[in-house]
Design a protein around this motif. Structure first.
Motif, PDB file in Angstrom:
ATOM      1  N   ARG A  36       0.763  -1.142  -0.040  1.00 50.48           N
ATOM      2  CA  ARG A  36       0.026  -0.084  -0.021  1.00 50.48           C
ATOM      3  C   ARG A  36       0.818   1.195  -0.023  1.00 50.48           C
ATOM      4  N   GLU A  37       2.204   0.993   0.446  1.00 49.49           N
ATOM      5  CA  GLU A  37       2.899   2.290   0.563  1.00 49.49           C
ATOM      6  C   GLU A  37       4.414   1.874   0.705  1.00 49.49           C
ATOM      7  N   ALA A  38       5.326   2.572   0.256  1.00 53.77           N
ATOM      8  CA  ALA A  38       6.897   2.461   0.227  1.00 53.77           C
ATOM      9  C   ALA A  38       7.232   3.775   0.631  1.00 53.77           C
ATOM     10  N   THR A  39       8.316   3.730   1.516  1.00 50.55           N
ATOM     11  CA  THR A  39       9.132   5.194   1.607  1.00 50.55           C
ATOM     12  C   THR A  39      10.543   4.911   1.819  1.00 50.55           C
ATOM     13  N   LEU A  40      11.443   5.849   1.217  1.00 55.91           N
ATOM     14  CA  LEU A  40      12.798   5.507   1.287  1.00 55.91           C
ATOM     15  C   LEU A  40      13.122   6.126   2.726  1.00 55.91           C
ATOM     16  N   SER A  41      13.224   5.190   3.784  1.00 57.55           N
ATOM     17  CA  SER A  41      13.483   5.629   5.136  1.00 57.55           C
ATOM     18  C   SER A  41      14.915   5.632   5.465  1.00 57.55           C
ATOM     19  N   ARG A  42      15.857   5.288   4.772  1.00 56.01           N
ATOM     20  CA  ARG A  42      17.331   5.774   4.763  1.00 56.01           C
ATOM     21  C   ARG A  42      18.078   5.725   3.605  1.00 56.01           C
ATOM     22  N   GLU A  43      18.899   6.620   3.224  1.00 52.62           N
ATOM     23  CA  GLU A  43      19.488   6.831   2.054  1.00 52.62           C
ATOM     24  C   GLU A  43      20.741   5.989   2.059  1.00 52.62           C
ATOM     25  N   SER A  44      21.333   5.642   0.829  1.00 52.34           N
ATOM     26  CA  SER A  44      22.486   4.908   0.920  1.00 52.34           C
ATOM     27  C   SER A  44      23.790   5.957   1.185  1.00 52.34           C
ATOM     28  N   ASP A  45      24.806   5.291   1.474  1.00 52.68           N
ATOM     29  CA  ASP A  45      25.899   6.357   2.052  1.00 52.68           C
ATOM     30  C   ASP A  45      26.287   7.255   1.133  1.00 52.68           C
ATOM     31  N   GLY A  46      26.113   6.949   0.030  1.00 53.82           N
ATOM     32  CA  GLY A  46      26.340   8.179  -1.361  1.00 53.82           C
ATOM     33  C   GLY A  46      25.435   8.996  -1.521  1.00 53.82           C
ATOM     34  N   GLY A  47      24.088   8.653  -0.864  1.00 58.15           N
ATOM     35  CA  GLY A  47      22.883   9.502  -0.914  1.00 58.15           C
ATOM     36  C   GLY A  47      22.058   8.841  -2.000  1.00 58.15           C
ATOM     37  N   GLY A  48      20.630   9.063  -1.726  1.00 59.47           N
ATOM     38  CA  GLY A  48      19.832   8.556  -2.631  1.00 59.47           C
ATOM     39  C   GLY A  48      19.477   6.896  -2.356  1.00 59.47           C
ATOM     40  N   PHE A  49      19.272   6.366  -3.696  1.00 60.12           N
ATOM     41  CA  PHE A  49      18.937   4.893  -3.421  1.00 60.12           C
ATOM     42  C   PHE A  49      20.092   4.135  -4.062  1.00 60.12           C
ATOM     43  N   GLY A  50      20.489   3.214  -3.343  1.00 57.95           N
ATOM     44  CA  GLY A  50      21.584   2.460  -3.816  1.00 57.95           C
ATOM     45  C   GLY A  50      22.007   1.346  -2.693  1.00 57.95           C
ATOM     46  N   VAL A  51      23.093   0.736  -2.726  1.00 54.62           N
ATOM     47  CA  VAL A  51      23.601  -0.349  -1.485  1.00 54.62           C
ATOM     48  C   VAL A  51      23.381   0.557  -0.296  1.00 54.62           C
ATOM     49  N   GLY A  52      22.828  -0.013   0.714  1.00 53.45           N
ATOM     50  CA  GLY A  52      22.738   0.551   1.881  1.00 53.45           C
ATOM     51  C   GLY A  52      21.521   1.217   2.192  1.00 53.45           C
ATOM     52  N   ALA A  53      20.880   1.844   1.281  1.00 54.23           N
ATOM     53  CA  ALA A  53      19.642   2.322   1.340  1.00 54.23           C
ATOM     54  C   ALA A  53      18.354   1.288   2.049  1.00 54.23           C
ATOM     55  N   GLU A  54      17.411   1.895   2.788  1.00 54.39           N
ATOM     56  CA  GLU A  54      16.344   1.160   3.045  1.00 54.39           C
ATOM     57  C   GLU A  54      15.029   1.683   2.810  1.00 54.39           C
ATOM     58  N   VAL A  55      14.388   0.720   2.321  1.00 59.12           N
ATOM     59  CA  VAL A  55      12.902   1.172   1.828  1.00 59.12           C
ATOM     60  C   VAL A  55      11.909   0.442   2.851  1.00 59.12           C
ATOM     61  N   THR A  56      10.855   1.299   3.278  1.00 56.63           N
ATOM     62  CA  THR A  56       9.976   0.844   4.273  1.00 56.63           C
ATOM     63  C   THR A  56       8.763   0.422   3.582  1.00 56.63           C
ATOM     64  N   ARG A  57       8.196  -0.548   3.684  1.00 55.55           N
ATOM     65  CA  ARG A  57       6.917  -0.923   3.030  1.00 55.55           C
ATOM     66  C   ARG A  57       5.927  -1.304   3.998  1.00 55.55           C
ATOM     67  N   THR A  58       4.747  -0.929   3.558  1.00 55.73           N
ATOM     68  CA  THR A  58       3.687  -1.472   4.300  1.00 55.73           C
ATOM     69  C   THR A  58       2.734  -2.313   3.251  1.00 55.73           C
ATOM     70  N   ALA A  59       2.396  -3.591   3.798  1.00 56.23           N
ATOM     71  CA  ALA A  59       1.728  -4.472   2.862  1.00 56.23           C
ATOM     72  C   ALA A  59       0.662  -4.937   3.753  1.00 56.23           C
ATOM     73  N   TYR A  60      -0.436  -5.684   2.940  1.00 60.75           N
ATOM     74  CA  TYR A  60      -1.170  -6.800   3.536  1.00 60.75           C
ATOM     75  C   TYR A  60      -1.195  -8.286   2.896  1.00 60.75           C
ATOM     76  N   PHE A  61      -1.023  -9.093   3.921  1.00 58.94           N
ATOM     77  CA  PHE A  61      -0.829 -10.214   3.410  1.00 58.94           C
ATOM     78  C   PHE A  61      -1.743 -11.228   4.360  1.00 58.94           C
ATOM     79  N   LEU A  62      -2.320 -11.987   3.698  1.00 57.95           N
ATOM     80  CA  LEU A  62      -3.474 -13.013   4.329  1.00 57.95           C
ATOM     81  C   LEU A  62      -4.256 -12.244   5.350  1.00 57.95           C
ATOM     82  N   GLY A  63      -4.790 -11.108   4.775  1.00 58.46           N
ATOM     83  CA  GLY A  63      -5.446 -10.217   5.689  1.00 58.46           C
ATOM     84  C   GLY A  63      -4.806  -9.179   6.914  1.00 58.46           C
TER      85      GLY A  63
END
Length: 149
Positions: A36-63
């Protein structure tokens, strides 16, 4: 019981276009089942999206609502995105790969995880559900990209 499920699909579009869209976390909720939602919760060490970056996802599975954080372990733009969970209800490893195919792009998704901690009794059902979801993800990815033409 650990799960290890994958799906692939040939998408009749150039690999660079398919990979760029699919590997952009801002599109996760557009084509990935249950998210339902995805956010970049931590950038990579070099900034932006790449190795080390973290994405927080909110999902619904089996209700059930599931919030989890995926850390980028490997990132090769246009070819590979490998992520591992660092927070959430179960250990998970998700790998997206994109490569040339005579008819366009061979897109693959692999999900590995160990649901035994929280979903022990539902593990066989979970593997079937994940396999079905991955197939739908790739179908929806193709539909979304074709609609953008």
């Amino acid at each position: 019981m650990p799960i290890d499920v994958s799906a692939e699909r040939v998408i009749p579009l150039p690999p660079g276009r398919v990979a760029a869209y699919a590997m952009d976390w801002r599109h996760d909720a557009d084509w990935t089942q249950g998210i339902r939602e995805a956010t970049l919760s931590r950038e990579s060490d070099g900034g932006g999206f790449g190795v080390g970056a973290e994405v927080t996802r909110t999902a619904y599975f089996l209700g059930k609502r599931i919030d989890y954080v995926l850390r980028v372990a490997a990132h090769e733009p246009g070819r590979l995105l490998d992520m591992m969970s660092v927070a959430g209800p179960m250990p998970m490893h998700i790998t997206y790969t994109f490569g040339p195919h005579p008819d366009g792009t061979l897109a693959r998704i692999r999900v590995q995880g160990d649901p035994s901690r929280y979903y022990r009794l539902a593990s066989p059902l979970m593997a079937r559900k994940v396999r079905s979801s991955l197939g739908k993800d790739l179908r929806d990815l193709e539909r979304r990209l074709r609609a953008q033409r």
